[in-house]
Design an enzyme around this catalytic site. Sequence first.
Site, PDB file in Angstrom:
ATOM      1  N   ASN A   7       0.876  -1.172   0.000  1.00 57.97           N
ATOM      2  CA  ASN A   7       0.000   0.000   0.000  1.00 57.97           C
ATOM      3  C   ASN A   7       0.916   1.225   0.000  1.00 57.97           C
ATOM      4  O   ASN A   7       1.405   1.643   1.046  1.00 57.97           O
ATOM      5  CB  ASN A   7      -0.882  -0.059   1.261  1.00 57.97           C
ATOM      6  CG  ASN A   7      -1.810   1.129   1.361  1.00 57.97           C
ATOM      7  OD1 ASN A   7      -1.787   2.033   0.527  1.00 57.97           O
ATOM      8  ND2 ASN A   7      -2.629   1.125   2.397  1.00 57.97           N
ATOM      9  N   ARG A  90      -2.617  -2.110  -3.346  1.00 60.01           N
ATOM     10  CA  ARG A  90      -3.835  -1.356  -3.050  1.00 60.01           C
ATOM     11  C   ARG A  90      -3.802  -0.102  -3.916  1.00 60.01           C
ATOM     12  O   ARG A  90      -2.827   0.653  -3.886  1.00 60.01           O
ATOM     13  CB  ARG A  90      -3.861  -0.956  -1.585  1.00 60.01           C
ATOM     14  CG  ARG A  90      -5.053  -0.090  -1.266  1.00 60.01           C
ATOM     15  CD  ARG A  90      -4.922   0.524   0.104  1.00 60.01           C
ATOM     16  NE  ARG A  90      -6.097   1.325   0.405  1.00 60.01           N
ATOM     17  CZ  ARG A  90      -6.048   2.458   1.067  1.00 60.01           C
ATOM     18  NH1 ARG A  90      -4.901   2.929   1.503  1.00 60.01           N
ATOM     19  NH2 ARG A  90      -7.145   3.126   1.309  1.00 60.01           N
ATOM     20  N   HIS A 179     -12.419   2.999   0.835  1.00 58.61           N
ATOM     21  CA  HIS A 179     -12.422   1.943   1.862  1.00 58.61           C
ATOM     22  C   HIS A 179     -13.204   0.703   1.386  1.00 58.61           C
ATOM     23  O   HIS A 179     -13.729  -0.057   2.201  1.00 58.61           O
ATOM     24  CB  HIS A 179     -13.079   2.419   3.182  1.00 58.61           C
ATOM     25  CG  HIS A 179     -12.322   3.479   3.907  1.00 58.61           C
ATOM     26  ND1 HIS A 179     -12.945   4.552   4.503  1.00 58.61           N
ATOM     27  CD2 HIS A 179     -11.009   3.637   4.147  1.00 58.61           C
ATOM     28  CE1 HIS A 179     -12.053   5.331   5.069  1.00 58.61           C
ATOM     29  NE2 HIS A 179     -10.860   4.796   4.861  1.00 58.61           N
ATOM     30  N   LEU A 207     -14.207   3.410  10.927  1.00 59.44           N
ATOM     31  CA  LEU A 207     -13.801   4.635  11.629  1.00 59.44           C
ATOM     32  C   LEU A 207     -12.322   4.543  11.982  1.00 59.44           C
ATOM     33  O   LEU A 207     -11.939   3.869  12.943  1.00 59.44           O
ATOM     34  CB  LEU A 207     -14.642   4.815  12.912  1.00 59.44           C
ATOM     35  CG  LEU A 207     -16.167   4.692  12.755  1.00 59.44           C
ATOM     36  CD1 LEU A 207     -16.853   4.741  14.111  1.00 59.44           C
ATOM     37  CD2 LEU A 207     -16.704   5.788  11.838  1.00 59.44           C
ATOM     38  N   GLY A 208     -11.478   5.193  11.184  1.00 60.49           N
ATOM     39  CA  GLY A 208     -10.042   5.200  11.445  1.00 60.49           C
ATOM     40  C   GLY A 208      -9.564   6.631  11.375  1.00 60.49           C
ATOM     41  O   GLY A 208     -10.291   7.550  11.782  1.00 60.49           O
ATOM     42  N   ARG A 239      -9.716  15.592   8.231  1.00 64.13           N
ATOM     43  CA  ARG A 239     -10.625  16.039   7.157  1.00 64.13           C
ATOM     44  C   ARG A 239     -11.945  16.523   7.756  1.00 64.13           C
ATOM     45  O   ARG A 239     -12.467  15.916   8.690  1.00 64.13           O
ATOM     46  CB  ARG A 239     -10.930  14.901   6.181  1.00 64.13           C
ATOM     47  CG  ARG A 239      -9.722  14.393   5.429  1.00 64.13           C
ATOM     48  CD  ARG A 239     -10.169  13.426   4.333  1.00 64.13           C
ATOM     49  NE  ARG A 239      -9.020  12.763   3.745  1.00 64.13           N
ATOM     50  CZ  ARG A 239      -8.799  11.461   3.802  1.00 64.13           C
ATOM     51  NH1 ARG A 239      -9.655  10.653   4.413  1.00 64.13           N
ATOM     52  NH2 ARG A 239      -7.727  10.944   3.247  1.00 64.13           N
ATOM     53  N   GLY A 329      -9.393   1.551  13.360  1.00 67.65           N
ATOM     54  CA  GLY A 329      -8.785   1.991  14.632  1.00 67.65           C
ATOM     55  C   GLY A 329      -9.773   2.459  15.685  1.00 67.65           C
ATOM     56  O   GLY A 329      -9.771   1.969  16.828  1.00 67.65           O
ATOM     57  N   GLY A 331     -13.288   2.398  15.402  1.00 66.87           N
ATOM     58  CA  GLY A 331     -14.430   1.480  15.473  1.00 66.87           C
ATOM     59  C   GLY A 331     -14.128   0.226  16.277  1.00 66.87           C
ATOM     60  O   GLY A 331     -14.982  -0.279  17.000  1.00 66.87           O
ATOM     61  N   GLU A 383      -7.886  -5.518   5.374  1.00 65.19           N
ATOM     62  CA  GLU A 383      -7.815  -5.149   3.960  1.00 65.19           C
ATOM     63  C   GLU A 383      -6.718  -5.923   3.238  1.00 65.19           C
ATOM     64  O   GLU A 383      -6.858  -6.287   2.073  1.00 65.19           O
ATOM     65  CB  GLU A 383      -7.573  -3.641   3.837  1.00 65.19           C
ATOM     66  CG  GLU A 383      -8.779  -2.832   4.294  1.00 65.19           C
ATOM     67  CD  GLU A 383      -8.456  -1.374   4.578  1.00 65.19           C
ATOM     68  OE1 GLU A 383      -7.955  -1.082   5.684  1.00 65.19           O
ATOM     69  OE2 GLU A 383      -8.693  -0.539   3.709  1.00 65.19           O
TER      70      GLU A 383
HETATM   71  P1  ADP Z   1      -5.835   4.568   9.202  1.00 60.59           P
HETATM   72  O1  ADP Z   1      -7.069   5.181   8.625  1.00 60.59           O
HETATM   73  O2  ADP Z   1      -4.642   5.438   9.122  1.00 60.59           O
HETATM   74  O3  ADP Z   1      -5.606   3.131   8.747  1.00 60.59           O
HETATM   75  P2  ADP Z   1      -6.553   3.358  11.734  1.00 60.59           P
HETATM   76  O4  ADP Z   1      -7.696   2.563  11.252  1.00 60.59           O
HETATM   77  O5  ADP Z   1      -5.341   2.631  12.190  1.00 60.59           O
HETATM   78  O6  ADP Z   1      -6.134   4.496  10.756  1.00 60.59           O
HETATM   79  O7  ADP Z   1      -7.093   4.259  12.944  1.00 60.59           O
HETATM   80  C1  ADP Z   1      -6.222   5.150  13.561  1.00 60.59           C
HETATM   81  C2  ADP Z   1      -6.978   5.935  14.576  1.00 60.59           C
HETATM   82  O8  ADP Z   1      -7.618   5.072  15.526  1.00 60.59           O
HETATM   83  C3  ADP Z   1      -6.041   6.808  15.405  1.00 60.59           C
HETATM   84  O9  ADP Z   1      -5.957   8.069  14.864  1.00 60.59           O
HETATM   85  C4  ADP Z   1      -6.689   6.843  16.758  1.00 60.59           C
HETATM   86  O10 ADP Z   1      -7.334   8.080  16.903  1.00 60.59           O
HETATM   87  C5  ADP Z   1      -7.775   5.780  16.727  1.00 60.59           C
HETATM   88  N1  ADP Z   1      -7.707   4.890  17.894  1.00 60.59           N
HETATM   89  C6  ADP Z   1      -6.940   3.793  18.069  1.00 60.59           C
HETATM   90  N2  ADP Z   1      -7.164   3.249  19.293  1.00 60.59           N
HETATM   91  C7  ADP Z   1      -8.114   4.018  19.892  1.00 60.59           C
HETATM   92  C8  ADP Z   1      -8.782   3.991  21.152  1.00 60.59           C
HETATM   93  N3  ADP Z   1      -8.538   3.046  22.061  1.00 60.59           N
HETATM   94  N4  ADP Z   1      -9.682   4.957  21.417  1.00 60.59           N
HETATM   95  C9  ADP Z   1      -9.953   5.915  20.503  1.00 60.59           C
HETATM   96  N5  ADP Z   1      -9.367   5.992  19.312  1.00 60.59           N
HETATM   97  C10 ADP Z   1      -8.457   5.067  18.989  1.00 60.59           C
END
Ligand code: ADP
Length: 398
Positions: A7, A90, A179, A207-208, A239, A329, A331, A383
Amino acid sequence: MLVLVLNAGSSSLKYQLVDTKTGEAIASGLVERIGIDGILKHEVGINKKLTFEIEMPTHKEAIELVLKTLTIYETKVIDSIDEIDAIGHRVVHGGENFKSSVIITEKVIKQIEELIPLAPLHNSANILGMRICQELIPGKPNVAVFDTAFHQTMPPENYLYAVPHEDYTKFKLRKYGFHGTSHSYVSKEAIKLLGNKKDTKIIVCHLGNGSSLCAVRDGKSLCTTMGLTPLEGLIMGTRCGDIDAGVIPYLMGKKNMDPHQIIDYLNKKSGILGLSGISSDLREVIKAANDGDKRAKTTIKMLCNKIKRFICSYAGLMGGVDAICFTAGIGENSDLIRENACSDLDFMGIVLDKEKNKIRSKENREISAEDSNTKIFVIPTNEELVIAQDTYKLIGKG
Ligand code: ADP
């Protein structure tokens, strides 16, 4: 079959070596700061983690280093790059050309090149990754898996923007959604958890750092929150998500910005970071809210309200919802966001079990209450596995 999943971003590169027989990642890692200095964080199994800080002026040095970590150093998992059977890339934007994954040929690269105006940073980096793999891992097939492909089933009433129709026919201006591999994987897992029920209505909340929701009807994307670009929809790490288009010329005037600067501002300085003034990392914002920070509290409320608004909207669009799935992350890890996104929806038959919601796990799990009409699941996304499996399917046939 061993598939190297890549990726490639503009200054970063995520990779995984996947054994398609077991679905396991034999090794994985992330290269960051390509063209700045260069840092590679590599993982083998659960316990072995190594960090390399080596000059990486371009993606070529980065991929060379990835191949060395797989074949030479103490991190070695294969004897030579010959053991890599194929490479799965990807690709962010497949436009309307690509409705599924494809084997990469010169014609395919040209078509992905033509889509660069729709995703300038992403598609250029993806092509770079393909070219370098063709050079460094010669004779091995490369496959492109598109973030947009899963959403190609959206009907026109859900993908068109309400602007003159010729903007779509002439300029391909429409909602594409992103996504896709994650929404596809998670919705398939949800269908299994629903006992392979027919006629399913699923909402996936990815939700990341980047976030999007997808309404999945009978396994197909019906609507999604991201648009022509990943800027539309939910409030994300940096964003802004949906805003009144009138904001753009207003802010450009006030801040003396050109089109490039305003888009950069809305993509990189807004969202959770801009609202909270603390960080794009939600963990830090939650911590500040717990310490009483008002802006942090409002940020979290806005984030959850937006998710809830789309859940209701998509449930309405599908005439109900069998399952709501949380992934990525935030979610997968934030019980707070899941709880607030699902609060007060009992009138629709959506009831979360607060205790189940608090349990932390890396497994698929149900967090809805016994009396909830809608199942609520946490489903860790994968993914890379989808990319490896698509690669396997295409190469197997090829
Ligand atoms: P990406 O979209 O870069 O792949 P991820 O899916 O890894 O991102 O999600 C990253 C985000 O997840 C981080 O910015 C963080 O805010 C959030 N995150 C990870 N663990 C937690 C947690 N325990 N509580 C709240 N947010 C979290």
